[in-house]
Design an enzyme around this catalytic site. Structure first.
Site, PDB file in Angstrom:
ATOM      1  N   HIS A 180       0.768  -1.244  -0.016  1.00 41.28           N
ATOM      2  CA  HIS A 180       0.069   0.186  -0.062  1.00 41.28           C
ATOM      3  C   HIS A 180       0.733   1.322  -0.075  1.00 41.28           C
ATOM      4  O   HIS A 180       0.482   2.417  -0.776  1.00 41.28           O
ATOM      5  CB  HIS A 180      -0.794   0.114   1.257  1.00 41.28           C
ATOM      6  CG  HIS A 180      -1.959   0.904   1.181  1.00 41.28           C
ATOM      7  ND1 HIS A 180      -3.118   0.907   0.471  1.00 41.28           N
ATOM      8  CD2 HIS A 180      -1.845   2.138   1.884  1.00 41.28           C
ATOM      9  CE1 HIS A 180      -3.737   1.990   0.666  1.00 41.28           C
ATOM     10  NE2 HIS A 180      -3.340   2.814   1.519  1.00 41.28           N
ATOM     11  N   ARG A 232      16.592  -9.285  -4.730  1.00 37.51           N
ATOM     12  CA  ARG A 232      16.492  -7.682  -4.833  1.00 37.51           C
ATOM     13  C   ARG A 232      15.121  -7.031  -4.485  1.00 37.51           C
ATOM     14  O   ARG A 232      15.081  -5.761  -4.274  1.00 37.51           O
ATOM     15  CB  ARG A 232      16.952  -7.161  -6.149  1.00 37.51           C
ATOM     16  CG  ARG A 232      16.205  -7.857  -7.566  1.00 37.51           C
ATOM     17  CD  ARG A 232      16.505  -7.557  -8.791  1.00 37.51           C
ATOM     18  NE  ARG A 232      16.175  -6.287  -9.408  1.00 37.51           N
ATOM     19  CZ  ARG A 232      16.459  -5.858 -10.291  1.00 37.51           C
ATOM     20  NH1 ARG A 232      17.247  -6.637 -11.029  1.00 37.51           N
ATOM     21  NH2 ARG A 232      16.019  -4.624 -10.899  1.00 37.51           N
ATOM     22  N   CYS A 246      25.147   0.040 -15.445  1.00 35.95           N
ATOM     23  CA  CYS A 246      23.808   0.365 -15.527  1.00 35.95           C
ATOM     24  C   CYS A 246      22.820   0.117 -14.325  1.00 35.95           C
ATOM     25  O   CYS A 246      21.660   0.490 -14.542  1.00 35.95           O
ATOM     26  CB  CYS A 246      23.126  -0.081 -17.035  1.00 35.95           C
ATOM     27  SG  CYS A 246      23.043  -1.789 -16.974  1.00 35.95           S
TER      28      CYS A 246
HETATM   29  C1  PEP Z   1      20.500  -4.776 -13.439  1.00 32.39           C
HETATM   30  O1  PEP Z   1      20.092  -5.720 -13.230  1.00 32.39           O
HETATM   31  O2  PEP Z   1      21.241  -3.879 -12.620  1.00 32.39           O
HETATM   32  C2  PEP Z   1      19.860  -3.628 -14.432  1.00 32.39           C
HETATM   33  C3  PEP Z   1      20.149  -2.833 -14.767  1.00 32.39           C
HETATM   34  O3  PEP Z   1      18.646  -4.388 -15.010  1.00 32.39           O
HETATM   35  P1  PEP Z   1      17.435  -4.460 -14.459  1.00 32.39           P
HETATM   36  O4  PEP Z   1      17.458  -3.737 -13.115  1.00 32.39           O
HETATM   37  O5  PEP Z   1      16.483  -4.205 -15.152  1.00 32.39           O
HETATM   38  O6  PEP Z   1      17.206  -6.031 -13.923  1.00 32.39           O
HETATM   39 MG    MG Z   2      18.993  -6.985 -14.473  1.00 35.14          MG
END
Ligand code: PEP
Ligand code: MG
Length: 555
Positions: A204, A464, A501
């Protein structure tokens, strides 16, 4: 010496993006009810004294646990904050005053405790000693803990419901869990952010925060025990960091804080020490990338186009989107990540069979190779689009050289009849096996990009997206940087492009660390670009400052 007011960092699960710096409102339903302050009859005096004794025991036990946990998780010096509170609690003068109030004035336990601690606090505040004055806040905290114990609440009863309580207005609301009934009591329109103990991305709090466009973080267990209403807090909903009492230096790394709500930092152009590209999820948002003067798109999460449409897109639909992105970026490189489906990126419309362990299942490149029809459509759309710009095809979750060879071969086979422009093929380094084999990979790939979000997940076996273990999803371990260095070294040796990234690249502290390890390009969310560039530009030195090292130790 107590270290209350020392910058202290926590890491949780980012639920809603953005950064806010404001004061805390500790909130739960019960806390904002009036405290029962009244007198009792002579018959009830004994009962009230017994309630006080029990409350002392509860608060002492609670503080003991807290001291242990802070000592283990943060440090011995920080744990002293709570040792100081325990000393206040054990002061015989305090106990005497509380019992005297009950005996002679017939105060109930709450009233006796409140008035006694208020008295000691006012005495300290009158003193001409800055250090002691600061200790007055410890007395206030002891009072809140007492009232909490008396009310038999969980330890969120720290606002004491006094006049300064703003019920979340213009404050960061901290709660164990943001339940729907709790939000009924809040005027959410004026809330600046949320931090909760519990709640995943679909909770929520997360939905509400994203709707209100305010930052939110969850999974920071017992954070409310460390603070009280009015504590200064910075919430970074992009990285999941929550910083209590941030220093001026820390605040300066978040230029967006100086702006009125809803406004963004002015774009700044490229800087020499770090190439900053942008992450993009939807073609329709490509203006955000160009507005921020990004040096290309280092991660275009193409699966989000499908998620947004709620269905599969045909070749023409994909081609239109890819072409528009290439045209908008005017000759800059665009890293098109091919469909990364599975695990956290669940494509409901595909009605895929349930998996017992989807994070290690049919996902990423394994999924692509197993769905040749989807692969073909996307490959063909990309090949056609390559006539309009610099297409980099990036394969997700690649585990070994053989898988990469299969992917590249499949791409070339499926697009053999299309007159395409130059297309580069590379991989995401986000599975440990690929990172370990970086030397061999860079002999055959054109470029690589390290996806730290998944890499941390797989290197440290930590989900994650699970707020309960979010405290372990962080890069502050030596071995992680050894791995980064290994990949960076391999890329340099083979003169191939490498960028990072994952989310951490947007954090200036980590970006500097990346530079130190030999990384010269990152790709981050567009709105993080100016802050990152400014921070790196203003402090181009590659060695971390003392404050930064402290931060890294604590997070
Ligand atoms: C990652 O895994 O760090 C990534 C940039 O890709 P995503 O967050 O889309 O899995
Ligand atoms: Mg990823």
């Amino acid at each position: 010496m107590t270290l209350i007011n020392t910058e202290t960092r926590f890491r949780g699960l980012p639920l809603s993006g953005g950064v806010v710096y404001a004061k805390v409102c500790l909130f739960n339903e019960s806390r904002h009810r009036a405290i029962p302050l009244h007198k009792v009859s002579d018959r009830e005096v004994g009962r009230e004294k017994e309630r006080v004794r029990k409350a002392v025991k509860v608060v002492r036990e609670k503080l003991d646990l807290l001291i242990e946990s802070v000592r283990a998780k943060v440090g011995a010096a920080e744990a002293e904050i709570f040792t100081a509170q325990k000393m206040i609690l054990s002061d015989p003068a305090l106990e005497k005053r509380i019992f005297d109030h009950i005996d002679s004035k017939n105060f109930n336990a709450e009233k006796a405790i409140s008035s006694s601690l208020d008295f000691f606090e006012s005495q300290i505040l009158k003193m001409d000693n800055a250090y002691l004055k600061e200790r007055a806040s410890d007395i206030g905290e002891v009072k809140r803990r007492f009232l909490d114990a008396l009310a038999n609440l969980n330890p969120s009863f720290q606002c004491a419901g006094e006049s300064f309580c703003r019920k979340g207005k213009d404050r960061v609301v901290i709660a164990e869990e943001l339940t729907p009934s709790l939000t009924m009591e809040l005027n959410t329109k004026y809330v600046r952010g949320f931090v909760t103990d519990r709640g995943g991305v679909a909770s929520h709090a997360a939905i509400l925060a994203r709707g209100l466009k305010v930052p939110a973080v969850s999974g920071i267990a017992n954070i409310h025990d460390m603070m009280f209403c009015g504590t200064d807090v910075l919430v970074d909903g992009n990285s999941g960091e929550v910083i209590l009492w941030p220093t001026r230096q820390t605040l300066s790394q978040y230029p967006e804080l100086k702006l009125p709500r809803g406004e963004f930092v002015k774009a700044i152009g490229p800087i020499p020490s770090l190439k900053v590209m942008a992450n993009l999820n939807l073609a329709k948002n490509v203006r955000e990338v160009t507005d921020q003067k990004a040096e290309g798109i280092g991660l275009y999460r193409t699966e989000f186009e499908f998620f947004a449409a709620g269905r599969l897109l045909d070749e023409e639909e994909q081609y239109q989107r890819y072409r528009s992105v290439l045209k908008a970026t005017k000759g800059q490189a665009v890293y098109f990540r091919m469909l990364d489906i599975g695990g956290d990126k669940n494509a409901e419309f595909l009605k895929l069979p349930q998996e017992r362990n989807p994070y290690l299942g049919f996902r990423g490149s394994r999924f692509l190779l197993g769905h040749r029809d989807l692969f073909r459509t996307q490959a063909r759309a990309l090949a056609r689009a390559s006539r309009h710009g610099r297409v980099h095809v990036m394969y997700p979750m690649v585990i070994d050289l053989e898988q990469f060879a299969q992917l590249q071969k499949a791409f070339l086979e499926e697009t053999a009849d299309i007159p395409a422009g130059e297309i580069k093929h590379g991989i995401m380094f986000e599975v440990p096996s690929a990172c370990l084999d970086a030397e061999e990979f860079f002999k055959v790939i054109d470029f690589g990009s390290i996806g730290t979000n998944d890499l941390i997940q797989y290197v440290f076996a930590v989900d994650r997206d699970n707020e309960a273990v979010a405290y372990d999803h962080h890069p502050d371990r030596k071995i992680f940087w050894t791995l980064i260095r290994h990949v960076a070294h391999a890329a340099r040796k083979h003169r191939k492009a490498l960028s990072v990234c994952g989310e951490l690249a947007g954090n200036p502290v980590y970006a500097r660390k990346l530079i130190r390890e030999g990384i010269r390009a990152v790709s981050v969310a567009p709105k993080m670009i100016p802050g990152l560039r400014m921070a790196i530009k203003n402090k181009p030195k590659l060695s971390g400052t003392k404050a930064q090292r402290l931060i890294l130790k604590k997070v």
